[in-house]
Design an enzyme around this catalytic site. Sequence first.
Site, PDB file in Angstrom:
ATOM      1  CD  GLU A 400      42.715  31.058  32.799  1.00  0.00           C
ATOM      2  OE1 GLU A 400      42.227  30.588  33.825  1.00  0.00           O
ATOM      3  OE2 GLU A 400      42.150  30.982  31.704  1.00  0.00           O
ATOM      4  N   GLY A 401      44.572  32.883  37.656  1.00  0.00           N
ATOM      5  CA  GLY A 401      45.431  32.999  38.830  1.00  0.00           C
ATOM      6  C   GLY A 401      46.419  34.123  38.591  1.00  0.00           C
TER       7      GLY A 401
END
Length: 591
Positions: A400-401
């Site tokens: 997620e990043g």
Amino acid sequence: MDLVKGGSYLIAAIPPERVFTPEDLTEDERMIAETARQFVEKDVLPVLEEIEEKHAFEHSVRLMKKAGELGLLAGDVPEKYGGLGLPKTTTTLLAETLAPARSFALTIGAHTGIGTLPIVFFGTEAQKQKYLPALAGGEKIAAYALTEAGSGSDALGARTKAVLNDAGTHYILNGEKQWITNSGFADVFVVYAKVDGEKFTAFIVERDFPGVRTGPEEKKMGIKGSSTRTLILEDVPVPVDNVLGEVGRGHVVAFNILNIGRFKLAAGAVGAAKRVIELSARYAKERKQFGRPIADFALIQAKLGEMAIRTYAAESLLYRTAGYFDEMLRALGDRGDDGREVARGIAEYAIESSVNKVYATEALDYVVDEGVQIHGGYGYMAEYEVEKAYRDSRINRIFEGTNEINRLLIPDMLLKKARRGELDLLGAARRLEDELLAVGAADIPEGPLGEARALLEQGKKIFLFVAGTAVQKYGQALEAEQELLAAAADLAIDLFALESSLLRAEKALARSGEAEARGHIDLARAVAHTHFDRIERVAREALAAMEEGDLLRTQLSVLRKLTRRTPANLVALRRTIARRVLAADGYTVRA
């Protein structure tokens, strides 16, 4: 009641009654969590080793259907589409409770979060009617296909293309998506492609569409029971009705979903951390060395104490953020059925979502590392659960990043809010300048949490001092100074953790009195002092990176005034906290 603005915690005083804490969870919410706990214990754990060692995904599919029957997949889906429409606090508790299912918890999380929510938030009425009931019930499984080999953190650099056919009825998709969770058995994929190679767009793609196939299972360090494959798209005809959102606006879908994904990742990390503390406490009581349990040794207690301290902070900021989401949803009223309105509301807390992701995943990494250490040589052996937890945790700082990307996003989002007039950060920094040279030792409020409250207020001043200095010196060029941006992010992250822990303890103190709230008080005091130590160190390093000579000495003099305090006896605090953990056989906030 006005909504709390995202990022406002850095400049505004938040009263304890405005934050949601785990102690506010209702009996009904806890009963739902108990259903999830029993499902993990009775249905998942008996076959988890087979799933992880043999990729026996027939178990995964069967368990997903069982989870659907129990309502464990329906929490975030509105009731009108076959879901339960639960508060975010409840779905947060669900995600936390499912965490001991390890890699199967990831299967559920990818399905209910990034797999299903794009349709909840951005789907047309027809799309919602078609897909959501089956996804909520576990009849179909969802996956999210964003990452490509050449575009990891740069999501908009995707090369997958979509071209409208001559009849105008279908987009033809070509490309490959890498490392797609659930891809071995998912029925529905949310896929991102560039229409005509330019307009970044989201599509709903079904596995049965011609030209959809997947590569072999990836061989991973951890999360071995989750399916991770390349999704291959070769001339896949996708009906125009399956465009999700608007053509060329796929980034709106992607970025809003990532906010939720980051938050839900934090929930899983908190649940996993609690599980490892439980394993470590029980092992420490059973394992004997030199004629006594290793739980009796002070250095083992120091580890357990610090593990609980970081988990308390992560849990506190997690449920505080969930509470903000629910306040926002209540404020939307009738508009709460409009997924786009909900997504815009959730975007208000994009800063807090990134803070949750970074803090909780790094807290979990600390906890699992110390968990292995407490187990000693046995912690390195594959038959021990803590070994698997250690390997599984590592991906969370990448999902997620990456945490580095999120550290750059936090100050970027803060500055954008400030420039739009949504957050008076720059004004607060200017007002602080007038009082900095005359600042003295902070007044300590009365009460058992007074010193923690004083540290919080001084910490906010340190943030404004450092961030204001950086903006003043570099202006627009600050975006090239990534180390300083990361330092500002670390200050903001630790302040949110400190404040969330303090507000939770203050709320517990007001509710039940000092004796009953002693567990909260000790944990919050420990969070305050350990995090303030980090705030001081980061601030000093950042100032030294910006200035030198007399100006640096002047700034460090101001910093020393802002950091004057009497150190807490953290050795005694950790021992006290650890003794409670050992008595409870796991994480506890009780005195």
